[in-house]
Design an enzyme around this catalytic site. Structure first.
Site, short mmCIF file in Angstrom:
data_model
loop_
_atom_site.label_atom_id
_atom_site.label_comp_id
_atom_site.label_asym_id
_atom_site.label_seq_id
_atom_site.Cartn_x
_atom_site.Cartn_y
_atom_site.Cartn_z
N ARG A 1 32.48 14.66 -12.14
CA ARG A 1 31.07 14.62 -12.56
C ARG A 1 30.78 13.33 -13.34
O ARG A 1 31.69 12.60 -13.70
CB ARG A 1 30.75 15.88 -13.36
N LEU B 1 0.85 -1.20 0.00
CA LEU B 1 0.00 0.00 0.00
C LEU B 1 0.88 1.24 0.00
O LEU B 1 1.65 1.47 0.93
CB LEU B 1 -0.91 0.02 1.22
N ARG C 1 1.01 14.53 6.27
CA ARG C 1 1.62 14.66 7.60
C ARG C 1 3.13 14.93 7.50
O ARG C 1 3.74 15.43 8.43
CB ARG C 1 1.33 13.42 8.45
N LYS D 1 4.05 10.06 0.22
CA LYS D 1 4.74 9.77 1.47
C LYS D 1 5.85 8.73 1.31
O LYS D 1 6.93 8.86 1.88
CB LYS D 1 3.73 9.27 2.50
C1 UD1 Z 1 -2.54 1.36 10.16
C2 UD1 Z 1 -3.38 0.24 10.78
C3 UD1 Z 1 -3.05 0.12 12.26
C4 UD1 Z 1 -1.57 -0.17 12.41
C5 UD1 Z 1 -0.74 0.88 11.69
C6 UD1 Z 1 0.70 0.43 11.62
C7 UD1 Z 1 -5.50 0.24 9.55
C8 UD1 Z 1 -6.93 0.56 9.58
N1 UD1 Z 1 -4.80 0.54 10.63
O1 UD1 Z 1 -2.92 2.58 10.78
O2 UD1 Z 1 -3.80 -0.92 12.85
O3 UD1 Z 1 -1.22 -0.23 13.75
O4 UD1 Z 1 -1.17 1.07 10.33
O5 UD1 Z 1 1.50 1.44 11.07
O6 UD1 Z 1 -5.02 -0.34 8.58
N2 UD1 Z 1 -3.06 3.74 2.57
C9 UD1 Z 1 -3.50 3.67 1.29
N3 UD1 Z 1 -4.77 4.04 0.99
C10 UD1 Z 1 -5.62 4.48 1.94
C11 UD1 Z 1 -5.17 4.56 3.27
C12 UD1 Z 1 -3.88 4.18 3.55
O7 UD1 Z 1 -2.75 3.27 0.39
O8 UD1 Z 1 -6.77 4.82 1.59
C13 UD1 Z 1 -1.68 3.35 2.88
C14 UD1 Z 1 -0.84 4.51 3.36
O9 UD1 Z 1 -0.08 5.04 2.30
C15 UD1 Z 1 0.06 3.89 4.40
C16 UD1 Z 1 -0.68 2.66 4.86
O10 UD1 Z 1 -1.71 2.43 3.94
O11 UD1 Z 1 1.29 3.47 3.82
C17 UD1 Z 1 -1.24 2.82 6.28
O12 UD1 Z 1 -2.07 3.93 6.32
P1 UD1 Z 1 -2.08 4.90 7.56
O13 UD1 Z 1 -3.09 5.93 7.32
O14 UD1 Z 1 -0.69 5.33 7.89
O15 UD1 Z 1 -2.62 3.89 8.68
P2 UD1 Z 1 -2.49 4.05 10.23
O16 UD1 Z 1 -3.51 4.98 10.71
O17 UD1 Z 1 -1.08 4.30 10.59
CA CA Z 2 0.94 4.78 9.55
#
Ligand code: UD1
Ligand code: CA
Length: 460
Positions: free
Chosen positions: A333, A9, A16, A23
């Site tokens: 270079r 993902l 952030r 990211k």
């Molecule tokens: C997520 C987990 C949480 C875990 C944590 C670990 C879920 C619901 N929660 O939370 O349990 O402890 O990661 O770091 O999964 N992303 C997408 N598309 C989206 C949303 C997210 O590609 O629509 C990707 C983001 O780029 C990221 C990853 O998924 O790399 C996690 O997303 P993030 O929003 O950071 O999840 P957390 O709230 O950290």
């Molecule tokens: Ca995260």
């Protein structure tokens, strides 16, 4: 072993991170986070993989291996929604184990992944969640266990009550799924939570509710670390640089002080090489044995042979053969090759050129777009004049040539083997082997002229 495929993902924006870029392009120890994750997947034996991209996808694509499939997630509606974009990939890999990881966990460890995969297969689980126990679990999903200590659910921080928030065991965001089991539950995910997002963590709960076995695997904390902001990134870089330095020390590299010594994860260094403060080694750089690097040097995507000295110099995408000495204050270079024993001194720029064995370019010289032979001596202040404002031209210099101080070589031009140029010449035509070229104004002497001038000044 069972085929291991992966879903990554990487559709997160840089909100952030306060970045204009996705990211996963944020760097840890000079390498984008997604590149760390891709390398770990490769080393863990992942075959096919599908990467979920969102805004800024075109910036991420060049980092992906050719075999990677891409699924686009145009709206960011949660980790479960992101995985839903991979349904065609899952359908094509029904019999596989799917490693699901987020693109922002750079310290993912291949050996740990192999171990988790083996445990997942031998347990016969439909899903295995990799967990870790943190002193400060703030922000993570918590692992809730039943009275028997068996996995019960993952609860996100926002949805957790106080007792759940007190749990230190967290969801690392790394999972192994039986592909067919994941396909079964994906359509049942709903956005019924505080954030109104589709959570992939709910897929685990759904599997459990359907009576499918779900297991956890305890991962060492450091393999699950992620970053959500720039301060977090800096912490990861500090950890990475420290680990990398220790690895090289253990291999017999001498690092006299860690001050400003930043060595990237893909750099190799031979033993007994000595690294002085302020040395940055980046990209796919290979350093030989018995070199002295620094102080204050930067080497990127280059190959440095045994016994080289690089002092206060920057080198990009080039090769230094054994025994080359360069610096202080020089610049190599891209696309240059300094052959064995070449000596480059101070304030010298070499660009897109080959410099032959034992050739000396000691001071204040520009060598661009040139092919230089062996044992050539450059006087101080030589310039290869390679650019007429429109096109660039090459200069060819044979072996054993002596180039006088302040010679301009107007390219395209060549100096034959053993040729000699008089100091201050601007060479506009080819010089045959063994010839002396003098191309400068004749000396004119006006006897007494200066003495008369001085006398006149003194009178005033
Ligand atoms: C997520 C987990 C949480 C875990 C944590 C670990 C879920 C619901 N929660 O939370 O349990 O402890 O990661 O770091 O999964 N992303 C997408 N598309 C989206 C949303 C997210 O590609 O629509 C990707 C983001 O780029 C990221 C990853 O998924 O790399 C996690 O997303 P993030 O929003 O950071 O999840 P957390 O709230 O950290
Ligand atoms: Ca995260």
């Amino acid at each position: 072993m069972h085929t291991l495929s992966a879903i990554l993902l990487a559709a997160g924006d840089g909100t952030r991170m306060k970045s204009k870029h996705p990211k996963v392009l944020c760097q840890v120890a000079g390498k984008p986070m997604i590149a760390w994750v891709l390398d770990a997947c490769g080393a863990a034996g992942v075959g096919d993989l599908c990467v979920v991209l969102g805004a800024g996808a075109d910036e991420v694509r060049p980092l992906l291996p050719e075999r990677a499939a891409v699924a686009m997630q145009t709206e960011r509606r949660g980790t479960g929604h992101a995985v839903m974009q991979c349904i065609p990939f899952l359908e094509a890999h029904r019999a596989d184990t799917i490693l699901l990881v987020y693109g922002d966990v750079p310290f993912l460890d291949p050996a740990m992944l192999r171990e988790a995969h083996a445990a997942h297969l031998s347990s016969g689980a439909a899903a295995t969640v990799l967990t870790a126990t943190l002193p400060d679990p703030t922000g993570y999903g918590r692992i809730v266990r039943d009275a028997a200590g068996e996995f019960a659910a993952i609860v996100e921080e926002l949805d957790a009550d106080e007792a759940t928030r007190a749990i230190g065991e967290i969801n690392s965001g790394i999972y192994l799924f039986a592909a067919d089991a994941l396909l079964e539950v994906l359509p049942s995910l709903t956005p019924q939570n505080q954030k109104g997002e589709y959570y992939i963590t709910d897929a685990i709960g759904l599997l459990r509710a359907a009576g499918r076995p779900v297991r956890t695997f305890r991962a060492p904390v450091e393999t699950t670390l992620g970053a959500n902001d720039r301060a977090g990134l800096l912490r990861l870089s500090d950890i990475a640089y420290d680990r990398i330095r220790r690895r090289h020390l253990a291999n017999g590299v001498e690092i006299v002080s860690s001050d400003g010594v930043l060595i990237g994860p893909d750099v190799t260094i031979g033993r007994d090489t000595r690294i002085l403060p302020g040395t940055i080694l980046r990209g796919h750089t290979r350093i030989g044995e018995d070199c002295v690097l620094g102080p204050n040097s930067l080497i990127e995507d280059s190959e440095i042979g045994d016994g080289c000295t690089v002092n206060a110099t920057q080198i990009y995408q080039s090769v230094l053969e054994a025994g080359v000495k360069i610096g202080p204050f020089s610049h190599v270079r891209p696309n240059s090759r300094l052959c064995a024993g070449a000596k480059i001194g101070d304030f010298v720029e070499i660009k897109n050129s080959t410099v032959g064995e034992k050739t000396a370019v000691a001071h204040l010289t520009y060598v661009g777009d040139s092919d230089v032979g062996a044992r050539v001596n450059f006087g101080c202040g030589v310039v290869t004049v390679n650019y007429d404002g429109v096109k660039k031209y090459r200069t060819t210099i044979g072996d054993d040539v002596f180039i006088g101080c302040n010679t301009n070589l107007i390219a395209p031009v060549s100096l034959g083997d053993g040729a000699y140029t008089a100091a201050g010449s601007t060479i506009t035509r080819d010089v045959p082997a063994g010839a002396l070229a003098i191309e400068r104004g004749e000396l004119r002497l006006k006897a007494g002229w200066a003495a008369r001038k001085l006398a006149a000044r003194r009178k005033k």
